[in-house]
Scaffold this active site. Structure first.
Site, PDB file in Angstrom:
ATOM      1  N   THR A 130      10.657  19.140  -2.743  1.00 48.32           N
ATOM      2  CA  THR A 130      10.194  18.899  -4.106  1.00 48.32           C
ATOM      3  C   THR A 130       9.900  20.196  -4.852  1.00 48.32           C
ATOM      4  O   THR A 130       9.580  21.216  -4.228  1.00 48.32           O
ATOM      5  CB  THR A 130       8.906  18.049  -4.044  1.00 48.32           C
ATOM      6  OG1 THR A 130       8.308  17.985  -5.339  1.00 48.32           O
ATOM      7  CG2 THR A 130       7.865  18.639  -3.093  1.00 48.32           C
ATOM      8  N   ASP A 131       9.909  20.126  -6.183  1.00 46.52           N
ATOM      9  CA  ASP A 131       9.523  21.297  -6.979  1.00 46.52           C
ATOM     10  C   ASP A 131       8.017  21.556  -6.916  1.00 46.52           C
ATOM     11  O   ASP A 131       7.553  22.633  -7.298  1.00 46.52           O
ATOM     12  CB  ASP A 131       9.986  21.154  -8.441  1.00 46.52           C
ATOM     13  CG  ASP A 131       9.382  19.963  -9.176  1.00 46.52           C
ATOM     14  OD1 ASP A 131       8.635  19.164  -8.561  1.00 46.52           O
ATOM     15  OD2 ASP A 131       9.659  19.816 -10.387  1.00 46.52           O
ATOM     16  N   GLU A 132       7.241  20.571  -6.430  1.00 43.31           N
ATOM     17  CA  GLU A 132       5.777  20.736  -6.429  1.00 43.31           C
ATOM     18  C   GLU A 132       5.316  21.856  -5.495  1.00 43.31           C
ATOM     19  O   GLU A 132       4.195  22.337  -5.613  1.00 43.31           O
ATOM     20  CB  GLU A 132       5.083  19.418  -6.051  1.00 43.31           C
ATOM     21  CG  GLU A 132       5.416  18.318  -7.028  1.00 43.31           C
ATOM     22  CD  GLU A 132       4.401  17.192  -7.091  1.00 43.31           C
ATOM     23  OE1 GLU A 132       3.328  17.292  -6.487  1.00 43.31           O
ATOM     24  OE2 GLU A 132       4.715  16.191  -7.763  1.00 43.31           O
ATOM     25  N   TYR A 155      -0.318  16.706  -0.877  1.00 44.11           N
ATOM     26  CA  TYR A 155       1.105  16.342  -0.788  1.00 44.11           C
ATOM     27  C   TYR A 155       1.984  17.589  -0.849  1.00 44.11           C
ATOM     28  O   TYR A 155       2.814  17.835   0.033  1.00 44.11           O
ATOM     29  CB  TYR A 155       1.488  15.368  -1.914  1.00 44.11           C
ATOM     30  CG  TYR A 155       2.985  15.268  -2.141  1.00 44.11           C
ATOM     31  CD1 TYR A 155       3.818  14.680  -1.181  1.00 44.11           C
ATOM     32  CD2 TYR A 155       3.592  15.774  -3.301  1.00 44.11           C
ATOM     33  CE1 TYR A 155       5.195  14.602  -1.368  1.00 44.11           C
ATOM     34  CE2 TYR A 155       4.969  15.708  -3.498  1.00 44.11           C
ATOM     35  CZ  TYR A 155       5.758  15.114  -2.528  1.00 44.11           C
ATOM     36  OH  TYR A 155       7.124  15.045  -2.714  1.00 44.11           O
ATOM     37  N   LYS A 159       4.479  19.338   1.959  1.00 44.73           N
ATOM     38  CA  LYS A 159       5.921  19.546   1.761  1.00 44.73           C
ATOM     39  C   LYS A 159       6.263  21.045   1.891  1.00 44.73           C
ATOM     40  O   LYS A 159       7.291  21.408   2.468  1.00 44.73           O
ATOM     41  CB  LYS A 159       6.364  19.018   0.391  1.00 44.73           C
ATOM     42  CG  LYS A 159       6.352  17.515   0.231  1.00 44.73           C
ATOM     43  CD  LYS A 159       7.319  16.768   1.130  1.00 44.73           C
ATOM     44  CE  LYS A 159       8.765  16.959   0.755  1.00 44.73           C
ATOM     45  NZ  LYS A 159       9.661  16.078   1.577  1.00 44.73           N
TER      46      LYS A 159
END
Ligand code: NAD
Ligand code: DAU
Length: 349
Positions: A130-132, A155, A159
């Site tokens: 993810t970009d997060e 989260y 990741k």
């Protein structure tokens, strides 16, 4: 080619499984999923009878089970999507995110390392991220593949950790690994704990639509089928060790996005203009809420010729039409546990 796809009964995974099963009849696709609250075999009804598709129920956290699965099946590749994926749930139950997203990923890496030794170059481990992991942006910049990791939620921290493990297995053992980091997806089969399907469901049922904080946070939205197409390209074409950012060049402040959605819903439901917008309700902000995400996907566009296929308004219309035409699916996933989750999550805000 025999490909293990993990998390194939979830939102993005089901689109990836459908794409691979339909596009590559010569491949065997094994979908491994624990069927958590987010996993739903109804997402794959249209491919479940296909000859080249098989479903296996199982937990990636169970190292013995994963080892046995690799011993039994001679996988050529893994496309790893299984994860706990909802930021709000990670704030209330961080350890579940560590278990699935970190330990589960390491279990898969260990099995790949053990059973693929001596033939790493002919195998492929594709980790979907993810970009997060890059953290939050100010008003100007965009995330590139060189942006330093700076996760803020449990989260995104889990990741980020899983991405580091994948790179560590590549660097230390020579595993053939690729990673992609994608922005917010939307489309059919999206579980209605996430903003867009939650808003569609609430508007449809004339319920308040919760907007965190002032609705100023910005997300970069991509149609899920464009993400699945990018995964297909990267899986087949990327060099070992490569990372690609995937995004829609499509930034929206939450409040503007939800206002647009209300406008389209009024038209689709035959309501007077402005009726749905009256449902918008500002509620307490998410803790550690990242202000803005925006992806620079020029590397993917330049190297592999990918670009988003749909304009956002077109994709939103398609998505709303799908939810309105699939009431049974929506009613199925919003009964039972979902009601408990919703009350716990929103009654205190
Ligand atoms: P999702 O929550 O809809 O689906 C996750 C799937 O994983 C479910 O089918 C669930 O049953 C399965 N799963 C969970 N824990 C498991 C376990 N321990 N063992 C086996 N299966 C398990 O998630 P999604 O939105 O489809 O996201 C898929 C992947 O893409 C995730 O890795 C996520 O981090 C990443 N991603 C999501 C987005 C997005 O906008 N949704 C954007 C970028 C990246
Ligand atoms: O950026 C990629 C990520 O996008 C993925 O890695 C995650 O798995 C996925 O869930 C998504 O994360 P977000 O936190 O951005 O998505 P969510 O739909 O939860 O929230 C989108 C924005 O809307 C965010 O700024 C929070 C806000 N929001 C969300 C909910 C659920 C609200 O204002 N109200 C809500 O009720």
């Amino acid at each position: 080619m025999k490909i293990l796809i993990t998390g194939g009964a979830g939102f993005i995974g089901s689109h990836v499984v459908r794409r691979f099963v339909n596009t590559y009849p010569e491949y065997k696709i094994i979908n491994l999923d624990k069927l958590t609250y987010a996993g739903n075999l109804a997402n794959l009804k249209d491919v479940e009878e296909k000859q080249n598709y098989e479903f296996v129920k199982g937990d990636i956290v169970d190292a013995i089970f994963i080892d046995q699965l690799f011993a039994d099946q001679d996988f050529d590749a893994v496309i790893h999507l299984a994860a706990e994926s909802h930021v709000d749930r990670s704030i209330s139950s961080p350890l579940e995110f560590v278990m699935t997203n970190v330990v589960g990923t390491v279990n898969l890496l260990n099995a790949a390392k053990k059973y693929w030794t001596g033939e790493y170059l002919n195998k492929r481990f594709y980790h979907v991220s993810t970009d997060e992991v890059y953290g939050a942006l100010g008003e100007e910049e965009m995330f590139t593949e060189e942006t330093s990791y700076d996760p803020h939620s449990p989260y995104s921290a889990s990741k980020a950790s899983s991405d580091h493990f994948v790179r560590a297995y590549q660097d230390t053992y020579g595993l053939n690994a690729v990673i992609s980091n994608c922005s917010n997806n939307y489309g059919s089969y999206h579980f209605p704990e996430k903003l867009i399907p939650l808003a569609i469901n609430n508007i449809k049922n004339n319920k308040p639509v919760p907007i965190y904080g002032k609705g100023e946070n910005v997300r970069d939205w991509l149609w899920v089928e464009d993400h699945a197409r990018a995964i297909d390209l990267i899986f087949h074409k990327a060099e070992s060790g490569t990372t690609y950012n995937i995004g829609g060049h499509n930034e929206w402040k939450n409040i503007d996005l939800i206002r647009l959605l209300c406008k389209i819903m009024d038209r689709k439901l035959g309501r007077e203009e402005g009726a749905s917008e009256r449902l918008l309700t500002f509620v307490a902000d998410r803790a550690g809420h990242d202000l803005r995400y925006a992806i620079d996907s020029s590397k993917l566009q330049k190297d592999l010729g990918w670009k988003p296929s749909l304009k956002f308004e077109e994709g939103l219309e398609k998505t709303m039409d799908w939810y309105l035409a699939n009431e049974d699916w929506l009613n199925g996933v919003t009964s039972g546990d979902y009601q408990t989750y919703y009350t716990e999550q929103y009654s205190e805000r």
